[in-house]
Design a protein around this motif. Structure first.
Motif, PDB file in Angstrom:
ATOM      1  N   GLY A 123       1.263  -1.223   0.252  1.00 49.67           N
ATOM      2  CA  GLY A 123      -0.378  -0.300   0.065  1.00 49.67           C
ATOM      3  C   GLY A 123       1.294   1.404  -0.336  1.00 49.67           C
ATOM      4  O   GLY A 123       2.189   0.715  -0.287  1.00 49.67           O
ATOM      5  N   LEU A 134      -4.729   7.500   0.079  1.00 46.57           N
ATOM      6  CA  LEU A 134      -5.035   5.784   0.554  1.00 46.57           C
ATOM      7  C   LEU A 134      -4.763   5.416  -0.500  1.00 46.57           C
ATOM      8  O   LEU A 134      -5.890   5.298  -1.471  1.00 46.57           O
ATOM      9  N   TYR A 135      -4.042   3.984  -0.762  1.00 49.73           N
ATOM     10  CA  TYR A 135      -4.208   3.471  -2.278  1.00 49.73           C
ATOM     11  C   TYR A 135      -3.176   2.028  -2.032  1.00 49.73           C
ATOM     12  O   TYR A 135      -2.459   2.255  -1.177  1.00 49.73           O
ATOM     13  N   THR A 136      -3.819   1.062  -2.540  1.00 55.38           N
ATOM     14  CA  THR A 136      -2.995  -0.251  -2.518  1.00 55.38           C
ATOM     15  C   THR A 136      -3.380  -0.876  -3.453  1.00 55.38           C
ATOM     16  O   THR A 136      -3.651  -0.130  -4.865  1.00 55.38           O
ATOM     17  N   GLY A 143      -8.943  -0.415   2.675  1.00 60.35           N
ATOM     18  CA  GLY A 143      -9.121   0.888   3.514  1.00 60.35           C
ATOM     19  C   GLY A 143      -9.892   1.672   4.895  1.00 60.35           C
ATOM     20  O   GLY A 143     -11.350   0.729   4.950  1.00 60.35           O
ATOM     21  N   VAL A 156     -10.208   2.670  -0.142  1.00 57.61           N
ATOM     22  CA  VAL A 156      -9.197   3.302  -0.397  1.00 57.61           C
ATOM     23  C   VAL A 156      -9.455   4.249  -1.274  1.00 57.61           C
ATOM     24  O   VAL A 156     -10.419   4.299  -1.679  1.00 57.61           O
ATOM     25  N   TYR A 315      -4.494   2.520   8.875  1.00 57.04           N
ATOM     26  CA  TYR A 315      -5.268   3.364   7.822  1.00 57.04           C
ATOM     27  C   TYR A 315      -5.496   2.120   6.766  1.00 57.04           C
ATOM     28  O   TYR A 315      -6.978   2.153   6.243  1.00 57.04           O
ATOM     29  N   PHE A 316      -5.400   1.233   7.206  1.00 56.08           N
ATOM     30  CA  PHE A 316      -5.937  -0.347   6.794  1.00 56.08           C
ATOM     31  C   PHE A 316      -5.703  -1.427   7.545  1.00 56.08           C
ATOM     32  O   PHE A 316      -5.863  -1.684   8.298  1.00 56.08           O
TER      33      PHE A 316
END
Length: 391
Positions: A123, A134-136, A143, A156, A315-316
């Motif tokens: 991530g 947030l990015y995965t 997220g 996310v 956050y994740f």
């Protein structure tokens, strides 16, 4: 700070790890003051006094630097990449929206894998102005609940795409002109509007006002030797590919070592800056002051640097059940190895480890169609290495 010095093999591994995940950086560049959108070293003018950066951009070369730090636990590496600009400016030159110095950046979350030398990216969190995004990668994390703009949100903000550099996928980032908001690249062209305006009238006005600024910029890539972009400093993607230099935040005499030097930092820890006078005073922050303004009661300023494991876990969701909070190496902490884990860890579910392959040199071979699609797309021609580019 750790008392023991790393040996040669540790240094070589760190350099390889940081280079492996170093981003391809799509920097949009405005037409009105293009040099203000170029990446630079904090001491690009030969000085660590950050009071004079605004006025020096036409007097000294702007050699692109990307500052990094590496933190390690038993299960993960956490790499911060940060991007410095001498100016945070506004296309209408409105003083209230401008200030001297600017630094935005990101945290890459790299899971350690047996047999995979440099791990597997899970991530990304970008620090864009006063918010985190947030990015995965490959949708392998989710997220968790958080606040943005006074509202609770979940999930996310997007998928992390990649660009190939000499046959190896690198995560791709995009940075706005002017205020330099940082996001994961979406596979499209450079833009002229602020990407944080995702909806409504502000988005429409941004598109209409800055349409002339669109599709112009610099695509930076990591290399051993960095060079200033050639004039006019902006071109469509593929028209100006420029190498940047990776520099440790904790190199001798650098950003980390100078944290309490008055010529560089204000008493509040921000970069010294005084342009425009009073309005733009001490506005830009180094990584140990980045914050998510909507989550200050949960994630205090600087958590991305001091405690990235807990930040990522906040956050994740979807990490493996052995997710570790104890630091083997954390140069932001006094002893470098403090355990910051909570006493009551409630795991949020585990992931299924997929089959992966390793190339001859230990480089992870991504089986990821979306990354390949982005690489082959109309806004992502192959990177032209500097020795084949126009000087």
């Amino acid at each position: 700070m750790p008392t023991s010095l790393p040996n040669k093999s540790q240094i070589e591994f760190e350099q390889g790890l940081v280079f492996r995940w170093a981003p391809i950086h799509y920097q949009s560049v405005g037409a009105r003051t293009p040099r203000a959108d170029l990446l630079a070293a904090v001491d690009y003018d030969g000085r660590w006094n950050t009071h004079h950066k605004w006025g020096h951009i036409y007097k000294y070369p702007l050699i692109p630097h990307v500052y990094y730090s590496l933190v390690e636990t038993e299960t993960h590496w956490y790499i911060i990449y940060s991007f410095y600009h001498p100016r945070d400016w506004h296309p209408w030159l409105i003083p209230f929206f401008q200030h001297e110095n600017d630094m935005e950046g990101c945290l890459m979350i790299i899971e350690k894998r047996a047999g995979v030398r440099y791990g597997y990216i899970q991530g990304l969190i970008t620090a864009s102005h006063d918010g985190f995004w947030l990015y995965t990668f490959d949708n392998r994390l989710e997220g968790g609940p958080r606040r943005r703009g006074g509202q609770e949100v979940r999930g996310v903000d997007g998928t992390l795409l990649c660009t190939k550099l000499e046959g190896v996928y690198h995560p791709a980032l995009y940075q706005d002109p002017y205020g330099h908001g940082l996001w994961a690249w979406d596979g499209g062209s450079f833009r002229g509007e602020y990407l944080e305006y995702h909806n409504g009238v502000t988005r429409l006005l941004g598109r209409l006002t800055f349409v002339a600024e669109a599709n112009q910029g610099v695509r930076y890539y990591p290399a051993k030797i960095a060079c200033e972009p050639p004039y006019p400093y902006r071109a469509p993607i593929g028209g100006m590919d420029v190498p940047y230099k990776l520099v440790s935040i904790f190199e001798g005499g650098g950003l980390g070592e100078r944290r309490y030097r008055k010529e560089t930092y204000a008493p509040n820890g921000a970069f010294q800056g005084n342009y425009p006078p009073l309005i733009g005073k001490n506005k830009a922050n180094p990584p140990w002051r980045w914050k998510d303004k909507d989550m200050l009661g949960v994630t205090p300023p600087g958590m991305m640097a001091y405690d990235p494991a807990r930040l990522a876990y906040t956050y994740f969701s979807g990490f493996s059940t052995d997710f570790d909070f104890s630091y083997l190496h954390n140069p932001y902490l006094k002893d470098g190895r403090s355990n910051s884990g909570p006493n009551d860890i409630n795991q949020k579910g585990s992931i299924t480890v997929r089959n992966i392959t390793v190339g001859e040199e230990g480089v992870l071979d991504f089986d990821y169609p979306e990354a390949e699609k982005a690489f082959q797309g109309p806004f992502n021609p192959p990177i032209k290495l500097w020795h084949t580019s126009i000087h």
